[in-house]
Scaffold this motif. Structure first.
Motif, short mmCIF file in Angstrom:
data_model
loop_
_atom_site.label_atom_id
_atom_site.label_comp_id
_atom_site.label_asym_id
_atom_site.label_seq_id
_atom_site.Cartn_x
_atom_site.Cartn_y
_atom_site.Cartn_z
N ARG A 184 0.83 -1.21 0.00
CA ARG A 184 0.00 0.00 0.00
C ARG A 184 0.86 1.26 0.00
O ARG A 184 0.52 2.25 -0.65
CB ARG A 184 -0.92 -0.02 1.22
CG ARG A 184 -2.18 0.86 1.07
CD ARG A 184 -3.15 0.25 0.08
NE ARG A 184 -3.45 -1.11 0.45
CZ ARG A 184 -4.44 -1.47 1.26
NH1 ARG A 184 -5.23 -0.56 1.80
NH2 ARG A 184 -4.65 -2.75 1.53
N LEU A 185 1.99 1.21 0.72
CA LEU A 185 2.88 2.37 0.73
C LEU A 185 3.49 2.61 -0.65
O LEU A 185 3.72 3.76 -1.04
CB LEU A 185 3.99 2.17 1.77
CG LEU A 185 3.58 2.35 3.23
CD1 LEU A 185 4.68 1.86 4.16
CD2 LEU A 185 3.24 3.81 3.52
N PHE A 186 3.79 1.54 -1.37
CA PHE A 186 4.30 1.68 -2.74
C PHE A 186 3.30 2.45 -3.59
O PHE A 186 3.66 3.42 -4.28
CB PHE A 186 4.56 0.30 -3.33
CG PHE A 186 5.12 0.32 -4.73
CD1 PHE A 186 6.48 0.36 -4.94
CD2 PHE A 186 4.28 0.31 -5.84
CE1 PHE A 186 6.99 0.38 -6.24
CE2 PHE A 186 4.77 0.34 -7.13
CZ PHE A 186 6.14 0.37 -7.33
N HIS A 187 2.04 2.05 -3.54
CA HIS A 187 1.04 2.72 -4.36
C HIS A 187 0.71 4.12 -3.85
O HIS A 187 0.52 5.05 -4.65
CB HIS A 187 -0.23 1.85 -4.41
CG HIS A 187 -0.01 0.55 -5.10
ND1 HIS A 187 -0.42 -0.66 -4.60
CD2 HIS A 187 0.62 0.24 -6.27
CE1 HIS A 187 -0.08 -1.64 -5.41
NE2 HIS A 187 0.56 -1.11 -6.43
N ALA A 188 0.69 4.29 -2.52
CA ALA A 188 0.47 5.62 -1.97
C ALA A 188 1.60 6.56 -2.36
O ALA A 188 1.37 7.74 -2.68
CB ALA A 188 0.34 5.55 -0.45
N GLY A 189 2.82 6.05 -2.35
CA GLY A 189 3.96 6.88 -2.72
C GLY A 189 3.87 7.38 -4.14
O GLY A 189 4.13 8.56 -4.42
N ARG A 190 3.50 6.49 -5.07
CA ARG A 190 3.38 6.92 -6.46
C ARG A 190 2.21 7.90 -6.62
O ARG A 190 2.31 8.88 -7.37
CB ARG A 190 3.18 5.73 -7.39
CG ARG A 190 4.42 4.85 -7.52
CD ARG A 190 4.27 3.83 -8.63
NE ARG A 190 4.34 4.45 -9.95
CZ ARG A 190 3.30 4.67 -10.74
NH1 ARG A 190 2.09 4.34 -10.36
NH2 ARG A 190 3.47 5.22 -11.93
#
Length: 732
Positions: free
Chosen positions: A307-313
């Motif tokens: 989720r952090l990967f997608h939130a970061g992008r």
């Protein structure tokens, strides 16, 4: 992958602005927080900065002092040299980024059932809904509007400037009025001292069953709110804002959203990470994700990391447009921004941009190019007045309005930080390596960087030795006899690496052999008695090995000059230096900078250890915006924006003619799939799938080339045809 992986949701309202859910279009940003019957939408603009007198500050005239400064440094009277480099010694800060105001939505409501708020990364929407109503908001990339739809019965919409830390003397004026049958809500704020700007303004058009109510507007039933922002230099420009909004008098929320998502969604969806998380775990609220990681801080929680990967992008895309992301991205709910909420360029900005090219977000790199383009002439002046040199000398920080170098102090001798322009131009050069797009104006800037290094390269560094005096490894220096760091020095490793790369690139761009001759004059990297890559190529220096910065690993990341395949001995020395470095205050940028270097050195466990310093240390708010330090201290985007790059670098790395699959596999992520990553060398990894003992990839090259593909389980050399996908797989 299910849509649950591309959103966050919460069952608890955000009572503090730090937990507000976020949206943005790269110019405007919103922060949605509050209770169901008392919502606050804090409005931000990338160019809202508070005049403080430094808009017209300039770099000091130091060129005539350089011979004396060099003699002092070489005589190890470095503190005295730092005082000369500081000009008048007054530490001047950039103009501080600040919030605008908050739209308020208030109603007399009863008990709330089935409350939920969520951010949808696919659409960029922030939604609040409960049994008795809903609110939906987004910031349009297409129409440059903040769009909110209210569907909660009777309520009152107003404006407040009552935000934490508001400066004394800042005056807000709020008015609601009707014009040509339309209802507007206007807010103007005058700066205490006008300086370079007069103030800022917001104008909201309210459509639906709306009536004036003093300085607010009563709403009865569904309504559409459309907001635009401005920061005039000399006088209010409300008329132009009215004309902009009037064009949308008959607009519908769904139509505006469709226009926005036509641009936002394809950009966001170019890259995807699937860590084989069970569907049930993807469905849990964000608070539970964070609590689960907090309960087991020494183990990566795949659901949270995915989720952090997608939130970061999503946040990186949303914060980038007219400018790249600031220290806080594009969001701030108080007036007390740490470090002025500016663009800190000696580490933070480039770390936040680390995934822009490989994670297929050209919108982010384009925003960075806009910042550079407006400042190059200022960088030329910095080089001229400080060093009497040609070329480019970038400052360590900017508020986005200019690039003059004036943030100077004896303890912060940024006039001696030579590689800033190279560092800031590297993402634009990397874009060329990834996409093959012509360098255009960037080519000229890169040559100017080489010219600057050529002019400041000096023979006074010793008998027959060439080097850089003064030199500065941000933000530290060799220790003196008392163990105190004195920052100005000789031959910072970052300077040597940047100059070598600059000369090499200039040789290719110009075809001139003089650049190769200059590169040959550069001192070699120094390996200390402990076998570690030294922070300065100069004898007798002792480093502060607990410092947060790791600038001496510049030839490892981002340059890839030192790597385990081509330079194994230097890679071993760099690895030793990295493992020896402490953590100081566990700042997010420090840990993730270390993680990126560890990935390039093929040390997956060390990448994981540095990630755990972030995700296992309570550094994320419920919006998944990050903090600068553990315990959610200081709202800061470094971690959330940099984290996708760390995961990508651990899974795939590319350079012209070479591709590394699983160069630094993380022990806590035994299986998964990564899609859409673009690598230097013009190879796109359409899909990378891994599991214990095996890795498979589908690749497509934009050009015909001979490609060496390496993995932990073997390697292959393939002759690839432009545009034709190939499949490779390796097993133990």
């Amino acid at each position: 992958m299910t849509g649950a992986a591309h959103r966050i949701w919460d069952t608890a309202p955000a009572t503090d602005w730090q937990d507000a859910f976020l949206a943005g279009n790269g110019e405007y940003g919103i922060m949605v927080h509050g209770r169901p019957w008392a919502e606050r939408i804090v409005v931000n603009h990338h160019r809202f900065v508070l005049p403080n007198g430094t808009h017209d500050a300039r770099a000091p005239q130091l060129a005539a002092l350089l011979p004396r400064i060099r003699r002092l440094i070489l005589a190890d009277r470095r503190a005295q040299a730092s005082r000369l480099l500081a000009g008048d010694g007054v530490l001047r800060w950039t103009q501080s980024f600040h919030p605008g105001f908050a739209l308020t939505v208030d109603a007399d409501g009863g008990p709330v059932g089935d409350y939920r708020r969520y951010t949808d990364f696919d659409t960029g929407e922030v939604v609040v809904r409960w049994a008795g109503g809903s609110r939906r908001s987004f910031v349009s990339r297409t129409d440059r509007l903040i769009v909110t739809r209210l569907d909660m019965g009777a309520c009152r919409v107003g404006v407040t400037g009552d935000l934490p830390g508001r400066p004394a003397g800042l005056r807000y004026a709020v008015a609601a009025y009707r014009r040509d049958g339309l209802v507007f809500l206007r807010v103007r704020a005058r700066y205490p001292t006008a300086g370079a700007a007069y103030g800022f303004e917001g104008l909201t058009l309210l459509c639906g069953a709306v009536e004036l109510d003093g300085d607010g507007v009563q709403v009865d039933g569904p309504a559409l709110l459309l907001t635009v922002l401005d920061r005039p230099q000399a006088r209010w420009r409300t008329g132009g804002l009215v004309r902009r909004l009037t064009r949308y008098r008959d607009a519908r929320y769904g139509d505006l959203l469709a226009r926005h998502t036509a641009r936002h969604t394809p950009a966001y969806r170019r890259v995807e990470l699937d860590l084989a998380v069970p569907t049930a775990q993807r469905a849990v609220p964000v608070g539970e994700l964070l609590a689960r990681q907090a309960a087991d801080p020494h183990t990566l929680d795949a659901a949270l990391l995915e989720r952090l990967f997608h939130a970061g992008r999503h946040l990186l895309l949303s914060a980038s447009g007219v400018l790249p992301p600031r220290l806080t991205g594009l969001w701030l709910g108080s007036w007390d921004a740490a470090w002025a909420g500016d663009f800190t360029t000696d580490a933070n900005l480039n770390l936040q941009l680390a995934s822009a090219n490989v994670a297929a977000l050209p919108e982010v790199t384009a925003a960075h190019a806009r910042l550079v383009r407006t400042q190059v002439e200022h960088w030329r002046r910095n080089a001229r007045v400080i060093y009497g040199a040609r070329g480019l000398l970038a400052p360590s920080r900017t508020d986005g309005e200019h690039g003059h170098l004036f943030h100077l102090h004896p303890d912060w001798p940024f006039a001696a930080w030579l590689p800033g322009a190279h560092w800031l131009l590297f993402p634009l050069y990397e874009r060329h390596l990834v996409t093959g797009e012509p360098l255009g104006e960037v080519a000229g800037w890169l040559v100017e960087v080489a010219e600057f290094f050529a002019d400041v390269l000096t023979t006074t560094a010793g008998e027959g030795t060439w080097g850089f005096v003064p030199s500065y490894s941000a933000e530290t220096g060799p220790l003196d006899a008392s163990g105190t760091a004195v920052h100005v020095a000789v031959n910072a490793t970052m300077d040597i690496a940047a100059a070598r790369h600059a000369f090499t690139v200039a040789a290719v761009l110009t075809g001139q052999q003089r650049w190769a001759r200059l590169a040959a004059r550069l001192p070699p990297y120094r390996v200390d008695a402990d076998g570690a890559l030294a922070e300065w190529a100069w004898p007798g220096y002792r480093a502060d090995e607990n410092h947060r910065h790791v600038s001496h690993l510049y030839p490892v990341w981002p340059l890839d000059e030192i790597n385990p395949e081509d330079t194994p001995e230097l890679a071993g020395a760099a690895h030793r230096a990295l493992r020896r470095r402490g953590d100081e205050n566990l700042s997010a940028h420090g840990s993730l900078h270390r993680a990126l270097a560890a990935a390039r050195l093929h040390d997956g466990p060390l990448v994981e250890a540095n990630l755990l310093k972030i995700v296992g240390n309570d550094m994320f708010f419920r919006s998944l915006m990050s903090a600068h330090n553990p315990g959610r201290v200081t709202y800061n985007a470094d971690a959330v924006h940099t984290l996708p790059a760390v995961l990508i670098e651990a899974l795939v790395q590319g350079r012209p003619g070479r591709l590394r699959l699983l160069p630094a596999p993380l022990p806590g992520l035994p299986r998964g799939t990564l899609r859409g990553v673009s690598c230097p060398g013009r190879v796109t990894v359409e899909e990378l799938a891994w599991r214990p003992g095996a890795v498979r990839a589908r690749l497509v090259s934009a050009v015909a080339q001979r490609l060496r593909i390496r993995s932990p389980y073997g390697e292959s050399v393939r002759q690839v045809t432009a545009g034709e996908p190939i499949e490779v797989s390796f097993t133990r």
